[in-house]
Design an enzyme around this catalytic site. Sequence first.
Site, PDB file in Angstrom:
ATOM      1  N   HIS A  19      26.491 172.203   7.981  1.00 58.61           N
ATOM      2  CA  HIS A  19      26.310 172.240   9.445  1.00 58.61           C
ATOM      3  C   HIS A  19      27.458 173.031  10.097  1.00 58.61           C
ATOM      4  O   HIS A  19      27.227 173.867  10.972  1.00 58.61           O
ATOM      5  CB  HIS A  19      26.334 170.823  10.041  1.00 58.61           C
ATOM      6  CG  HIS A  19      25.193 169.938   9.645  1.00 58.61           C
ATOM      7  ND1 HIS A  19      25.387 168.666   9.166  1.00 58.61           N
ATOM      8  CD2 HIS A  19      23.855 170.125   9.684  1.00 58.61           C
ATOM      9  CE1 HIS A  19      24.204 168.095   8.929  1.00 58.61           C
ATOM     10  NE2 HIS A  19      23.259 168.963   9.228  1.00 58.61           N
ATOM     11  N   LYS A  43      13.754 158.501  10.346  1.00 57.51           N
ATOM     12  CA  LYS A  43      14.847 158.188   9.434  1.00 57.51           C
ATOM     13  C   LYS A  43      15.646 157.028  10.015  1.00 57.51           C
ATOM     14  O   LYS A  43      15.884 156.989  11.215  1.00 57.51           O
ATOM     15  CB  LYS A  43      15.801 159.384   9.325  1.00 57.51           C
ATOM     16  CG  LYS A  43      15.170 160.642   8.788  1.00 57.51           C
ATOM     17  CD  LYS A  43      16.221 161.747   8.769  1.00 57.51           C
ATOM     18  CE  LYS A  43      15.648 163.076   8.354  1.00 57.51           C
ATOM     19  NZ  LYS A  43      16.620 164.169   8.478  1.00 57.51           N
ATOM     20  N   ARG A  92      17.945 176.147   4.386  1.00 52.29           N
ATOM     21  CA  ARG A  92      18.743 176.138   3.159  1.00 52.29           C
ATOM     22  C   ARG A  92      17.966 176.718   2.000  1.00 52.29           C
ATOM     23  O   ARG A  92      18.492 177.438   1.181  1.00 52.29           O
ATOM     24  CB  ARG A  92      19.140 174.695   2.804  1.00 52.29           C
ATOM     25  CG  ARG A  92      20.221 174.162   3.685  1.00 52.29           C
ATOM     26  CD  ARG A  92      20.272 172.669   3.613  1.00 52.29           C
ATOM     27  NE  ARG A  92      19.087 172.079   4.228  1.00 52.29           N
ATOM     28  CZ  ARG A  92      18.924 170.798   4.438  1.00 52.29           C
ATOM     29  NH1 ARG A  92      19.840 169.952   4.045  1.00 52.29           N
ATOM     30  NH2 ARG A  92      17.841 170.342   5.026  1.00 52.29           N
ATOM     31  N   SER A 130      22.811 165.922   4.393  1.00 52.22           N
ATOM     32  CA  SER A 130      23.387 164.638   4.815  1.00 52.22           C
ATOM     33  C   SER A 130      22.874 163.505   3.940  1.00 52.22           C
ATOM     34  O   SER A 130      23.615 162.594   3.572  1.00 52.22           O
ATOM     35  CB  SER A 130      23.031 164.348   6.274  1.00 52.22           C
ATOM     36  OG  SER A 130      23.524 165.352   7.110  1.00 52.22           O
TER      37      SER A 130
HETATM   38  P1  ADP Z   1      17.210 166.816  10.837  1.00 50.51           P
HETATM   39  O1  ADP Z   1      17.217 165.335  10.735  1.00 50.51           O
HETATM   40  O2  ADP Z   1      16.602 167.341  12.102  1.00 50.51           O
HETATM   41  O3  ADP Z   1      16.717 167.554   9.602  1.00 50.51           O
HETATM   42  P2  ADP Z   1      19.913 167.373  10.014  1.00 50.51           P
HETATM   43  O4  ADP Z   1      21.084 166.760  10.668  1.00 50.51           O
HETATM   44  O5  ADP Z   1      19.619 166.967   8.602  1.00 50.51           O
HETATM   45  O6  ADP Z   1      18.740 167.145  11.001  1.00 50.51           O
HETATM   46  O7  ADP Z   1      20.060 168.940  10.061  1.00 50.51           O
HETATM   47  C1  ADP Z   1      20.112 169.640  11.283  1.00 50.51           C
HETATM   48  C2  ADP Z   1      19.799 171.091  11.042  1.00 50.51           C
HETATM   49  O8  ADP Z   1      20.785 171.625  10.157  1.00 50.51           O
HETATM   50  C3  ADP Z   1      18.463 171.366  10.376  1.00 50.51           C
HETATM   51  O9  ADP Z   1      17.948 172.577  10.875  1.00 50.51           O
HETATM   52  C4  ADP Z   1      18.804 171.514   8.929  1.00 50.51           C
HETATM   53  O10 ADP Z   1      17.882 172.340   8.250  1.00 50.51           O
HETATM   54  C5  ADP Z   1      20.158 172.183   9.038  1.00 50.51           C
HETATM   55  N1  ADP Z   1      21.021 171.944   7.891  1.00 50.51           N
HETATM   56  C6  ADP Z   1      21.259 170.784   7.260  1.00 50.51           C
HETATM   57  N2  ADP Z   1      22.115 170.948   6.229  1.00 50.51           N
HETATM   58  C7  ADP Z   1      22.423 172.273   6.226  1.00 50.51           C
HETATM   59  C8  ADP Z   1      23.214 173.098   5.372  1.00 50.51           C
HETATM   60  N3  ADP Z   1      23.859 172.611   4.314  1.00 50.51           N
HETATM   61  N4  ADP Z   1      23.291 174.398   5.678  1.00 50.51           N
HETATM   62  C9  ADP Z   1      22.618 174.898   6.724  1.00 50.51           C
HETATM   63  N5  ADP Z   1      21.833 174.199   7.532  1.00 50.51           N
HETATM   64  C10 ADP Z   1      21.717 172.906   7.292  1.00 50.51           C
END
Ligand code: ADP
Length: 159
Positions: A19, A43, A92, A130
């Site tokens: 992120h 979730k 990703r 995450s």
């Molecule tokens: P959500 O619950 O909406 O998927 P996340 O907090 O898991 O939210 O992720 C928010 C955004 O960041 C999403 O667009 C996800 O694809 C992106 N994201 C999550 N991990 C990574 C990463 N390692 N690299 C790039 N983008 C990521």
Amino acid sequence: MTKRIAIYPGSFDPITNGHIDLIKRASKLFDEVIVGITQNSKKSAFLSIDQRIDITKETLSGINNIKVMSFNTLLVDFANAQNAQVILRGLRAVSDFEYEFQLSGMNKHLNPTIETLFMTPAEQYANISSSLVREILSLNGDISHFVPKSVEILLKQHL
Ligand code: ADP
């Protein structure tokens, strides 16, 4: 001139190095990037919304043009209320594509004036999620490569 504002929405449960990489890249492209933290109804959250807001703010405190906020409305309505023109999402791997494609299509129907933009992280962050960080943590594994130190400390305290 109109301020270029992007919303980067997600659960951020917790914020990871992936992120952060994306946010740093985006902060160079936009006047302001708003990290929008939501409770995802699908979730169940590990960290509370307040914990996620606080640790995300702390983690990003070195970058000037970043705001961290929570929201519980439709994403396009939140973007509109913040005068954002762009929704930013991370891709990703191919596995992210189908869901993200559907989401951006729905959001376009709901508000055609807001664009969804996809960014990819640097290669070394492409496998971080995450949910895997939480799983590794719960099994006592080493998460230090995936999250900043302050996040690691908080997660361990919270466990
Ligand atoms: P959500 O619950 O909406 O998927 P996340 O907090 O898991 O939210 O992720 C928010 C955004 O960041 C999403 O667009 C996800 O694809 C992106 N994201 C999550 N991990 C990574 C990463 N390692 N690299 C790039 N983008 C990521």
